[in-house]
Design a protein around this motif. Structure first.
Motif, PDB file in Angstrom:
ATOM      1  N   UNK A   1     -19.193 -13.740 -18.376  1.00 39.78           N
ATOM      2  CA  UNK A   1     -18.035 -13.224 -19.790  1.00 39.78           C
ATOM      3  C   UNK A   1     -17.382 -14.067 -20.457  1.00 39.78           C
TER       4      UNK A   1
ATOM      5  N   UNK B   1     -19.796 -12.398 -12.377  1.00 37.68           N
ATOM      6  CA  UNK B   1     -20.001 -11.384 -13.719  1.00 37.68           C
ATOM      7  C   UNK B   1     -19.409 -11.569 -14.596  1.00 37.68           C
TER       8      UNK B   1
ATOM      9  N   UNK C   1     -14.952  -7.212 -22.924  1.00 31.28           N
ATOM     10  CA  UNK C   1     -15.947  -7.078 -21.495  1.00 31.28           C
ATOM     11  C   UNK C   1     -15.460  -7.519 -20.316  1.00 31.28           C
TER      12      UNK C   1
ATOM     13  N   UNK D   1     -24.741 -12.695 -18.267  1.00 32.84           N
ATOM     14  CA  UNK D   1     -23.696 -11.869 -16.661  1.00 32.84           C
ATOM     15  C   UNK D   1     -24.766 -12.141 -15.685  1.00 32.84           C
ATOM     16  N   UNK D   2     -26.134 -11.569 -16.049  1.00 29.06           N
ATOM     17  CA  UNK D   2     -26.893 -11.456 -14.842  1.00 29.06           C
ATOM     18  C   UNK D   2     -27.542 -12.011 -13.811  1.00 29.06           C
TER      19      UNK D   2
ATOM     20  N   UNK E   1     -24.485 -14.159 -11.971  1.00 35.06           N
ATOM     21  CA  UNK E   1     -23.461 -13.128 -11.141  1.00 35.06           C
ATOM     22  C   UNK E   1     -25.119 -13.237 -10.144  1.00 35.06           C
ATOM     23  N   UNK E   2     -26.513 -13.381 -10.146  1.00 35.35           N
ATOM     24  CA  UNK E   2     -27.341 -13.731  -9.136  1.00 35.35           C
ATOM     25  C   UNK E   2     -27.682 -15.131  -8.219  1.00 35.35           C
TER      26      UNK E   2
ATOM     27  N   UNK F   1     -14.388  -6.273 -15.549  1.00 39.91           N
ATOM     28  CA  UNK F   1     -15.506  -6.383 -14.953  1.00 39.91           C
ATOM     29  C   UNK F   1     -14.830  -6.460 -13.572  1.00 39.91           C
TER      30      UNK F   1
END
Lengths: 485, 224
Positions: free
Chosen positions: A299, A295, A286, A226-227, A230-231, A290
């Protein structure tokens, strides 16, 4: 066909080098040309691999199984290359040079992986995808990108360390039958089948599931995913989610073939079922709550990788065909969803879903297309994911895995509610206050709409009537996985 | 069971020394000392490769030993020192405060991990004259301690060194159970390691430039 395979191994690499060394302006066009050329090359390869295996010594190998993953990656490479032309508008020349170098080399490594004829070369290709994509995650040079890229490279590299250990034990097993100079070639290992010693093969399979599973995003080794998703810049997120996870799953499938041939299908299926159910359970829970749109989609990727693992564990031919179709449909749907999310983040200048309101009206093309993508990910008919999940559930029921099939249906439904709630909030809800700042109606760039339209067309095609050649490819790939081809 | 031959004895002794160095890296607070221990551990890998090459008449392994030494004993420590050693050692001589646990607790946990790795790999039943089971079990212990090192240290340099030593543990396993793996593939693995070192180094440098420290304590923004 060897020429086609070699071209696939050369074209994106050359494109990346030229993009870095040459002027920045033509880099986007060159990358689009490379993406389309690779997609064309894979299409040229499909008729051949749908009916047999082509290769060169033990180094290169393409069969129906690799054909499915090549098709998913090549389609997404071409589509995202077009999207990136709009996404990078206004970026500096230095940024674009670095981006296109990394982007093309990343695509090259992902296309190379399914063409590798041995488990060792496959590991090397997947390791290259890690180091290149970690740099692409870091390219935004923000605190979040630095944190995500460090976690990604550390966790994924440690996972690939386990995958390397798996490769070494596979060599040990193969050497007992094929001699010390065997070179981990996939074909001979599968053919050696029941003659391989059981313990090293069992260990190799478990380590491969855990090691490559880190890159696939299987629970509990999914924490980087997810990190990083997302980045990363959105075109990279789309490739990570739609292509890289599947490519890593392909590596697990190669170990699955060896383990099934050596041990029978019981142990490998049980292991995949456990990881698949756990991943699906985690992701479906999850998805709720969110706040970051990327992210949220990450998931969803964990959810779909869980579905793939469960589908393989069912083992029935229709479930395995569903898994192959799911790889293709998920690549199109998740690529679309990320590309749509990228348009939203540019339009609203945030990744927070609560700040994105009235998207259906503000983005006349991307809003409805994002809705279609989320519905496709939720397995709404007539998308390809509806068809693939239907086949997987049917396979589960026909193989007597009633509890697992029921769990799959329940968890996918839970995930659907999470996806639908968040997406409809972004698209249909008006801003909380009439005075709240709402961006003007319009699309940031046509380049960012065209590939999503192509993705929707592919999803409908896969759901309604897959072309005959593709059906043959999927059927043969499923037969290879089932050990009957 | 008879006494082990020269090869099996050498493999077991070298593996035990490598495990001790792994504990040294776990305990060591200074980056430059961690790098030295890593280089020594890597040198032992090359020594083992030479022993196996001589014992089992595998001339490819001489080339592999030389390549491995060039890369892991010379190039990787050099890259690590260049990327993070000099500018950091002037400001911050080490990363002594980077433990998430006290050093004593970390070592105790690592002993537990090593025991678990040793007995689980030892119970695999991989026994033949070409694969000394004790060395393989010690390699298993090293894998677990290397993971422990990456987890208990809260600085990017130690975590990277933990990963590189994990790779050493895997190299030890490879030499013990897969010494005949073709040189071409072994070489590709090594260059892949070099690529990983460069990328780790670039990300460490980027982290240091941004956070002005090597600590990972502030890498907690991304959650959920």
């Amino acid at each position: 066909m060897l020429g086609v395979m070699l071209a696939l191994l050369v074209v994106p690499l050359i494109a990346g080098i030229v993009c870095f060394l040459g002027p920045a302006r033509p880099a986007a066009g060159l990358t689009v040309a490379s993406g389309i050329a690779c997609f064309g090359l894979v299409l040229a390869l499909i008729p051949e691999v749908a009916h047999g295996t082509v290769g060169y010594l033990s180094y290169l190998r393409a069969d129906a199984l690799s054909g499915v993953f090549l098709l998913a990656t090549a389609f997404l490479y071409a589509a995202v290359a077009v999207y990136a032309a709009g996404y990078l508008h206004g970026r500096t020349d230095v940024y674009r040079r670095r981006f296109y170098l990394g982007f093309n080399v990343f695509a090259w490594a992902m296309l190379a992986a399914p063409l590798m004829g041995s488990l060792a070369l496959l590991w090397i290709a997947i390791e290259i995808t890690t180091v290149v994509s970690a740099l692409l995650v870091a390219i935004e040079d923000t605190d979040g990108a630095a944190e995500a890229s460090w976690k990604y490279v550390l966790i994924a590299s440690a996972g690939l360390g386990l995958a390397l250990l798996a490769t070494i034990f596979a060599y040990y097993a193969g050497a007992q039958v094929l001699g010390v100079h065997s070179n981990l070639a996939i074909g001979p290992l599968i053919q050696a089948g029941g003659r391989l010693p059981a313990t090293p093969v069992r260990l190799a399979f478990l380590l491969a599931v855990l090691g490559y599973g880190t890159k696939v995003g299987l629970f509990p080794v999914h924490t980087w995913l997810p990190d990083a998703h997302s980045e990363a810049p959105t075109p990279v997120s789309a490739l990570l989610s739609g292509a890289l996870l599947a490519t890593s799953f392909y590596a697990i499938l190669r170990f699955y073939q060896v383990a099934s041939a050596a041990l029978g299908t019981g142990f490998p299926r049980d292991a995949l079922l456990a990881f698949g159910i756990a991943s699906l359970l985690l992701a479906s829970l999850y998805v709720f709550g969110q706040r970051d749109v990327k992210r949220f989609l990450a998931y969803s990727s964990v959810e779909h990788m869980g579905i793939l693992a469960i589908g393989v564990s069912f083992g029935a031919p229709i479930a395995l065909a569903g898994v192959m179709l799911h790889v293709l449909a998920h690549a199109a749907a998740k690529g679309n969803a990320f590309m749509g999310a990228g348009v939203f983040t540019i339009k609203y200048r945030t990744k927070q879903m609560l700040a994105m309101r009235d998207g259906l009206d503000r983005l006349p093309w991307s809003g409805p297309l994002f809705l279609l993508s989320v519905l496709a990910l939720s397995a709404f008919p007539p998308s390809g994911i509806f068809r693939s999940e239907f086949q997987i559930v049917a396979g589960g029921l026909s193989s007597g895995s009633y509890v697992a099939a029921a769990a799959l249906i329940v968890l996918v439904t839970v995930a659907f509610f999470g996806l639908a709630t968040s997406a409809t909030g972004m698209l249909l809800t008006s801003p909380p206050e009439p005075s709240a700042e709402v961006p003007a109606r319009g699309e940031p760039s046509a380049w960012m709409v065209v590939p999503v339209l192509a993705g929707v067309a592919v999803l409908v095609l896969l759901g309604v009537h897959p072309p005959g050649e593709l059906t043959e490819l999927i059927t043969r790939a499923a037969a290879q996985l089932g050990g009957t081809a | 069971m008879g006494s082990p031959g020269v090869y099996a004895g050498a493999a077991n002794v070298i593996a035990a020394l490598m495990l001790l160095l792994e504990f040294g890296m776990l305990r060591q607070a200074l980056i430059r000392d961690q790098v030295r221990l890593y280089a020594t551990q890597s040198a032992l890998i090359s020594v083992l490769a030479i022993v196996i090459a001589a014992d089992r008449d595998l001339p490819d392994l001489y080339a592999l030993a030389a390549l491995s030494a060039l890369l892991k004993v010379v190039a990787v420590p050099l890259v690590l020192r260049r990327l993070l050693g000099r500018p950091i050692s002037e400001e911050t001589p080490g990363v002594a405060g980077s433990y998430t646990l006290s050093p004593a607790s970390a070592v105790l946990i690592a002993i537990g991990l090593a025991a678990f790795g040793f007995f689980s790999f030892g119970s695999l039943g991989i026994h033949n004259p070409e694969a000394p089971a004790t060395a393989l079990a010690i390699a298993g212990a090293m894998v677990f301690v290397a993971f422990g090192l990456m987890i208990v240290r809260r600085d990017v340099a130690s975590q990277a060194i933990g990963f590189f030593s994990l790779e050493n543990a895997i190299s030890l396993s490879a030499l013990v159970v897969a010494a005949g793996l073709p040189l071409l593939l072994e070489t590709a693995f090594l260059f892949d390691l070099l690529l990983a070192v460069v990328v780790f180094g670039m990300l460490i440098r980027a982290h240091h430039a941004r956070a002005e420290s090597l600590s990972t304590a502030d890498l907690t923004k991304l959650r959920g």
